[in-house]
Design an enzyme around this catalytic site. Structure first.
Site, PDB file in Angstrom:
ATOM      1  N   TYR A 160       0.934  -1.369   0.135  1.00 53.54           N
ATOM      2  CA  TYR A 160       0.105   0.290   0.143  1.00 53.54           C
ATOM      3  C   TYR A 160       0.772   1.270  -0.097  1.00 53.54           C
ATOM      4  CZ  TYR A 160      -3.532  -3.342   1.828  1.00 53.54           C
ATOM      5  OH  TYR A 160      -4.428  -4.284   1.613  1.00 53.54           O
ATOM      6  N   LEU A 172     -17.820  -4.714   2.156  1.00 53.12           N
ATOM      7  CA  LEU A 172     -19.013  -4.194   1.538  1.00 53.12           C
ATOM      8  C   LEU A 172     -19.208  -4.613   0.140  1.00 53.12           C
ATOM      9  CD1 LEU A 172     -18.916  -0.769   3.366  1.00 53.12           C
ATOM     10  CD2 LEU A 172     -20.104  -2.717   4.181  1.00 53.12           C
ATOM     11  N   ILE A 188     -12.539  -5.198   7.650  1.00 51.51           N
ATOM     12  CA  ILE A 188     -11.511  -3.951   7.910  1.00 51.51           C
ATOM     13  C   ILE A 188     -12.069  -2.798   6.741  1.00 51.51           C
ATOM     14  CG2 ILE A 188      -9.453  -4.868   8.837  1.00 51.51           C
ATOM     15  CD1 ILE A 188      -8.382  -5.643   5.567  1.00 51.51           C
ATOM     16  N   LYS A 201     -12.704   0.437   4.886  1.00 49.02           N
ATOM     17  CA  LYS A 201     -12.093   1.733   4.748  1.00 49.02           C
ATOM     18  C   LYS A 201     -12.962   2.875   4.429  1.00 49.02           C
ATOM     19  CE  LYS A 201     -10.643   2.963   0.614  1.00 49.02           C
ATOM     20  NZ  LYS A 201     -10.153   3.028  -0.631  1.00 49.02           N
ATOM     21  N   SER A 202     -12.417   4.119   5.080  1.00 52.76           N
ATOM     22  CA  SER A 202     -13.148   5.260   4.721  1.00 52.76           C
ATOM     23  C   SER A 202     -12.258   6.419   5.208  1.00 52.76           C
ATOM     24  CB  SER A 202     -14.668   5.580   5.584  1.00 52.76           C
ATOM     25  OG  SER A 202     -15.015   6.668   5.093  1.00 52.76           O
ATOM     26  N   ASN A 247     -19.233   2.541  10.545  1.00 56.10           N
ATOM     27  CA  ASN A 247     -18.886   1.446  10.494  1.00 56.10           C
ATOM     28  C   ASN A 247     -18.670   0.741  11.834  1.00 56.10           C
ATOM     29  OD1 ASN A 247     -18.933   1.560   7.473  1.00 56.10           O
ATOM     30  ND2 ASN A 247     -16.740   1.814   7.394  1.00 56.10           N
TER      31      ASN A 247
END
Length: 296
Positions: free
Chosen positions: A59, A198, A236, A238-239, A248
């Site tokens: 990442y 999601l 896990i 992500k936002s 979440n």
């Protein structure tokens, strides 16, 4: 969102390793969060209440995760997961890559270190797994695990080493929930950790999800996350937005019925994956490779 929902903390899951390690079940994912945004996002997640941060060497934001841990005084106090790139597989190469990740994260012990992909084309999977077991035995890693491993990949390293990974981090969401892999993991004591939990829009817009959201007075995204956690998976999401981060984390605050869980399970489509196929994924995950593919 109610005040009660805002203050819900993540439940924990007990892993099947020898130490029965507990891990916060709802973590904060950092895939495709640009380095320039990562420190702020992680600091905000920690302030909101997340105690599990997921990153990876591929990442290219481990250093910024480490900066956030240092700035908040949370280094060594929250669960941190990172992953080994494909181009760093191999026994000695994995040990060296781990030290680089640990330096960037600014921690003495990495809570969980995962082989990011099986990358069987290179032929180093078994020796890479043995390197992770050495790191655990030396106390540098609490839990060694894998990511994107299918049953055949898991069997290979289990048969070779006699040791079963405690966690397999894989793509899982309502429309691609991999029942065969999940059943294999359940039989062998492997906890499934869901990335892309999601899915895409069709998952949270599906009829079983929206019906459950209306019945419980929550959002469709919260329904999907609760479906995961009620069935025992780690997630896990992500936002980069604080409101969504809180939403979440608050997904643990209600229970779906058995019928609702079964209806979401039934959405599975073996062709609805949004990530790569572990059988054919052969990218190196070098910086140039990730950049060309738009991951960084």
């Amino acid at each position: 969102m109610t005040e009660t929902q805002q203050t819900v903390e993540s439940p924990s899951v007990t892993l099947g390793d020898a130490n029965h390690t507990e891990i916060p079940q709802i973590g904060f994912g950092t895939f495709q969060i640009p380095p320039e945004d990562t420190q702020r996002a992680v600091e905000e997640a920690l302030e909101i209440g997340y105690r599990h941060i997921d990153t990876a060497a591929a990442y290219y934001n481990e250093e910024q995760v480490g900066d956030a841990l240092a700035a908040t005084g949370m280094a060594g106090k929250v669960w941190v997961t990172t992953k080994l790139r494909n181009c760093d597989q191999g026994y000695d190469a994995a040990l060296a890559a781990f030290e680089e990740s640990r330096r960037k994260l600014k921690v003495d012990v990495v809570d969980m270190y995962l082989i990011h992909w099986p990358f069987t084309a290179a032929g180093f999977t078994r020796e890479t797994w043995r390197a992770l077991l050495r790191l655990r035995d030396e106390g540098a890693v609490r839990v060694p695990g894998v990511s994107n491993f299918l049953p055949a990949h898991l069997r290979s390293i289990i048969d070779d080493s006699g040791e079963t990974p405690a966690v397999d981090q894989v793509e899982a969401h309502p429309r691609f929930n991999q029942p065969g892999l999940r059943a294999f993991c359940a039989r062998h004591g492997v906890t499934v950790e869901a990335y892309s939990p999601l899915g895409h829009g069709a998952d949270i817009a599906s009829a079983p999800v929206t019906a459950a959201a209306e019945a419980h007075g929550v959002t469709p995204a919260q329904v999907v996350l609760r479906w995961h956690t009620q069935e025992g998976r780690i997630v896990i999401p992500k936002s980069k937005h604080a409101a969504r981060m809180r939403e979440n984390l608050a997904s643990a605050g209600f229970d779906l019925t058995p019928a609702e869980l079964a209806a979401i399970d039934a959405l599975d489509d073996p062709h609805a994956n949004v990530s790569a196929d572990p059988e054919t994924f052969t990218h190196s995950q070098s910086w140039a490779d990730q950049h060309v593919r738009g991951n960084i």
